[in-house]
Design an enzyme around this catalytic site. Structure first.
Site, PDB file in Angstrom:
ATOM      1  N   ASP A  13      -7.132  26.317 -18.953  1.00 27.90           N
ATOM      2  CA  ASP A  13      -6.032  26.421 -17.992  1.00 27.90           C
ATOM      3  C   ASP A  13      -6.540  26.894 -16.628  1.00 27.90           C
ATOM      4  OD1 ASP A  13      -3.381  26.191 -17.229  1.00 27.90           O
ATOM      5  OD2 ASP A  13      -2.878  28.241 -17.809  1.00 27.90           O
ATOM      6  N   GLY A  14      -5.776  26.548 -15.595  1.00 31.62           N
ATOM      7  CA  GLY A  14      -6.062  27.055 -14.251  1.00 31.62           C
ATOM      8  C   GLY A  14      -6.641  26.022 -13.290  1.00 31.62           C
ATOM      9  N   ASN A  15      -6.740  24.765 -13.723  1.00 36.82           N
ATOM     10  CA  ASN A  15      -7.314  23.724 -12.854  1.00 36.82           C
ATOM     11  C   ASN A  15      -6.520  23.555 -11.555  1.00 36.82           C
ATOM     12  OD1 ASN A  15      -9.005  23.199 -14.952  1.00 36.82           O
ATOM     13  ND2 ASN A  15      -8.072  21.253 -15.546  1.00 36.82           N
ATOM     14  N   ARG A  17      -4.335  25.582 -10.013  1.00 38.16           N
ATOM     15  CA  ARG A  17      -4.402  26.726  -9.093  1.00 38.16           C
ATOM     16  C   ARG A  17      -5.780  26.829  -8.454  1.00 38.16           C
ATOM     17  NH1 ARG A  17      -2.645  30.872 -13.337  1.00 38.16           N
ATOM     18  NH2 ARG A  17      -2.909  29.040 -14.662  1.00 38.16           N
ATOM     19  N   HIS A  30      -8.651  19.115 -11.844  1.00 38.88           N
ATOM     20  CA  HIS A  30      -8.867  18.494 -13.160  1.00 38.88           C
ATOM     21  C   HIS A  30     -10.254  17.841 -13.224  1.00 38.88           C
ATOM     22  CE1 HIS A  30      -4.823  19.509 -14.090  1.00 38.88           C
ATOM     23  NE2 HIS A  30      -4.267  18.629 -13.291  1.00 38.88           N
ATOM     24  N   SER A  58      -0.933  18.878 -23.174  1.00 36.67           N
ATOM     25  CA  SER A  58       0.083  19.220 -24.164  1.00 36.67           C
ATOM     26  C   SER A  58       1.220  18.203 -24.111  1.00 36.67           C
ATOM     27  CB  SER A  58       0.634  20.621 -23.893  1.00 36.67           C
ATOM     28  OG  SER A  58       1.526  20.596 -22.788  1.00 36.67           O
ATOM     29  N   ASN A  61       3.177  18.603 -21.190  1.00 32.38           N
ATOM     30  CA  ASN A  61       2.608  18.225 -19.891  1.00 32.38           C
ATOM     31  C   ASN A  61       3.133  16.875 -19.385  1.00 32.38           C
ATOM     32  OD1 ASN A  61      -0.618  19.775 -20.619  1.00 32.38           O
ATOM     33  ND2 ASN A  61       1.074  20.611 -19.410  1.00 32.38           N
ATOM     34  N   TRP A  62       3.818  16.105 -20.248  1.00 32.86           N
ATOM     35  CA  TRP A  62       4.470  14.868 -19.767  1.00 32.86           C
ATOM     36  C   TRP A  62       5.552  15.188 -18.732  1.00 32.86           C
ATOM     37  CZ3 TRP A  62       2.058  10.504 -20.842  1.00 32.86           C
ATOM     38  CH2 TRP A  62       1.421  10.319 -22.068  1.00 32.86           C
ATOM     39  N   ARG A 182      -0.860  33.398 -23.330  1.00 30.33           N
ATOM     40  CA  ARG A 182       0.046  32.739 -24.279  1.00 30.33           C
ATOM     41  C   ARG A 182      -0.649  31.537 -24.898  1.00 30.33           C
ATOM     42  NH1 ARG A 182       3.047  32.153 -19.126  1.00 30.33           N
ATOM     43  NH2 ARG A 182       2.362  30.241 -18.112  1.00 30.33           N
ATOM     44  N   SER A 184       1.051  28.488 -25.569  1.00 29.60           N
ATOM     45  CA  SER A 184       1.583  27.222 -25.049  1.00 29.60           C
ATOM     46  C   SER A 184       1.554  26.103 -26.100  1.00 29.60           C
ATOM     47  CB  SER A 184       0.825  26.807 -23.779  1.00 29.60           C
ATOM     48  OG  SER A 184       0.950  27.802 -22.783  1.00 29.60           O
TER      49      SER A 184
HETATM   50  C1  IPE Z   1      -1.478  24.540 -21.591  1.00 30.86           C
HETATM   51  O1  IPE Z   1      -1.460  24.807 -20.236  1.00 30.86           O
HETATM   52  C2  IPE Z   1      -1.911  23.139 -21.835  1.00 30.86           C
HETATM   53  C3  IPE Z   1      -3.281  22.822 -21.498  1.00 30.86           C
HETATM   54  C4  IPE Z   1      -4.194  23.642 -21.036  1.00 30.86           C
HETATM   55  C5  IPE Z   1      -3.658  21.465 -21.720  1.00 30.86           C
HETATM   56  P1  IPE Z   1      -0.111  24.747 -19.384  1.00 30.86           P
HETATM   57  O2  IPE Z   1      -0.502  25.064 -17.989  1.00 30.86           O
HETATM   58  O3  IPE Z   1       0.562  23.451 -19.618  1.00 30.86           O
HETATM   59  O4  IPE Z   1       0.749  25.897 -20.053  1.00 30.86           O
HETATM   60  P2  IPE Z   1       1.930  26.772 -19.457  1.00 30.86           P
HETATM   61  O5  IPE Z   1       2.935  25.826 -18.861  1.00 30.86           O
HETATM   62  O6  IPE Z   1       1.341  27.664 -18.407  1.00 30.86           O
HETATM   63  O7  IPE Z   1       2.440  27.565 -20.628  1.00 30.86           O
HETATM   64  C1  IPE Z   2      -4.827  22.961 -17.215  1.00 30.15           C
HETATM   65  O1  IPE Z   2      -4.694  23.287 -15.875  1.00 30.15           O
HETATM   66  C2  IPE Z   2      -4.918  21.469 -17.442  1.00 30.15           C
HETATM   67  C3  IPE Z   2      -3.682  20.895 -17.962  1.00 30.15           C
HETATM   68  C4  IPE Z   2      -2.636  21.555 -18.371  1.00 30.15           C
HETATM   69  C5  IPE Z   2      -3.624  19.465 -18.029  1.00 30.15           C
HETATM   70  P1  IPE Z   2      -3.280  23.288 -15.159  1.00 30.15           P
HETATM   71  O2  IPE Z   2      -3.049  21.932 -14.577  1.00 30.15           O
HETATM   72  O3  IPE Z   2      -2.218  23.795 -16.044  1.00 30.15           O
HETATM   73  O4  IPE Z   2      -3.579  24.315 -13.990  1.00 30.15           O
HETATM   74  P2  IPE Z   2      -2.604  25.457 -13.464  1.00 30.15           P
HETATM   75  O5  IPE Z   2      -2.219  26.296 -14.644  1.00 30.15           O
HETATM   76  O6  IPE Z   2      -1.433  24.767 -12.839  1.00 30.15           O
HETATM   77  O7  IPE Z   2      -3.437  26.197 -12.483  1.00 30.15           O
HETATM   78 MG    MG Z   3      -1.510  25.670 -16.454  1.00 26.85          MG
END
Ligand code: IPE
Ligand code: IPE
Ligand code: MG
Length: 234
Positions: A13-15, A17, A30, A58, A61-62, A182, A184
């Site tokens: 997570d965090g790509n 931001r 990403h 996830s 994520n759709w 969490r 998720s």
């Molecule tokens: C969880 O991250 C899914 C993946 C890393 C692929 P999200 O960014 O979708 O989760 P939430 O929305 O912060 O719970």
């Molecule tokens: C995780 O990074 C990758 C996916 C959920 C696909 P995010 O895209 O959720 O990055 P943040 O949490 O918005 O920074």
């Molecule tokens: Mg995220």
């Protein structure tokens, strides 16, 4: 640190931001994350990790804007095409975990090819979760199990059937980058006794050193599984 035999799972997570903080479009985060996948897979295999499950997309994520979803799906295809020969040469078996009926046919063909070409790998089993929801997998497995007397072992097999990627296997260490604490909807059954390790670092800034730190901390934890520590049990 010797991670032999462990199942490590990572919520990458965090790509977004990470990119936004640099004035870049989220897609670039990403892309940077995909490079971290490559180095992390190599580091995990070198440390002896037996199974590595990475959360890439996830089912929730759709809900993201179509442009971001499209960029992610295109990136998965590029990653699989670029990596399958390298994975095969390193003896790494790749499986994609999750639903397959909503994945574009072109990506599905790439997934099946990469799975086929790496199927003989025995060094490490790399599982990438795409269109994955642990709750949906549990519902689907429960549907298959209905009426029968089901053991935990049998239920883990059913979960494997519905989510692909082999029978559900307990996670030893769950890592989440990006600062959130969490799950998720990731591996809810498999994480029953997982050790949890969180870092505020965004996924593009994750590296082999942090993986080693997580595994070192894991090694120092006392896993009791509800029983007493050895010293107190005698
Ligand atoms: C969880 O991250 C899914 C993946 C890393 C692929 P999200 O960014 O979708 O989760 P939430 O929305 O912060 O719970
Ligand atoms: C995780 O990074 C990758 C996916 C959920 C696909 P995010 O895209 O959720 O990055 P943040 O949490 O918005 O920074
Ligand atoms: Mg995220």
């Amino acid at each position: 640190m010797n991670a032999a035999g462990l199942h490590v799972a990572i919520v990458m997570d965090g790509n977004g931001r990470w990119a936004t903080a640099r004035g870049l479009p989220r897609r670039r985060g990403h892309e940077a994350g995909a490079r971290t996948v490559r180095t992390t897979v190599e580091a995990a295999a070198a440390l002896g990790v037996e199974m590595l499950t990475l959360y890439a997309f996830s089912s929730d994520n759709w809900k993201r804007p179509p442009r971001e979803v499209g960029a992610l799906l295109a990136l998965f295809r590029r990653y699989l095409d670029a990596e399958r020969a390298r994975l095969r040469d390193q003896g790494i078996r790749l499986s994609i975990v999750g639903r397959r009926d909503r994945i574009p046919l072109s990506l599905l063909a790439t997934i099946e090819r990469a799975e086929r070409e790496t199927a003989a790998g025995t060094t490490m089993h790399l599982r990438v979760a795409i269109d994955y929801s642990a709750r949906d997998a549990l519902i689907d497995a429960a549907r298959l199990a209905s009426g029968a007397r089901v053991t935990r072992e049998r239920f883990a097999e059913l979960l494997g059937e519905v989510q692909h990627g082999g029978a559900a296997r307990d996670v030893d260490l769950l890592i989440r980058t990006g600062g959130e604490h969490r799950l998720s909807d990731f591996l809810l059954w498999e994480c029953a006794y997982a050790e949890l390790w969180f870092t505020p670092r965004a996924w593009p800034d994750f590296n082999a050193e942090l993986l080693r730190s997580a595994l070192d901390e894991f090694a120092s934890r006392d896993r009791r599984f509800g029983a007493l520590p050895d010293a107190a049990a005698s």
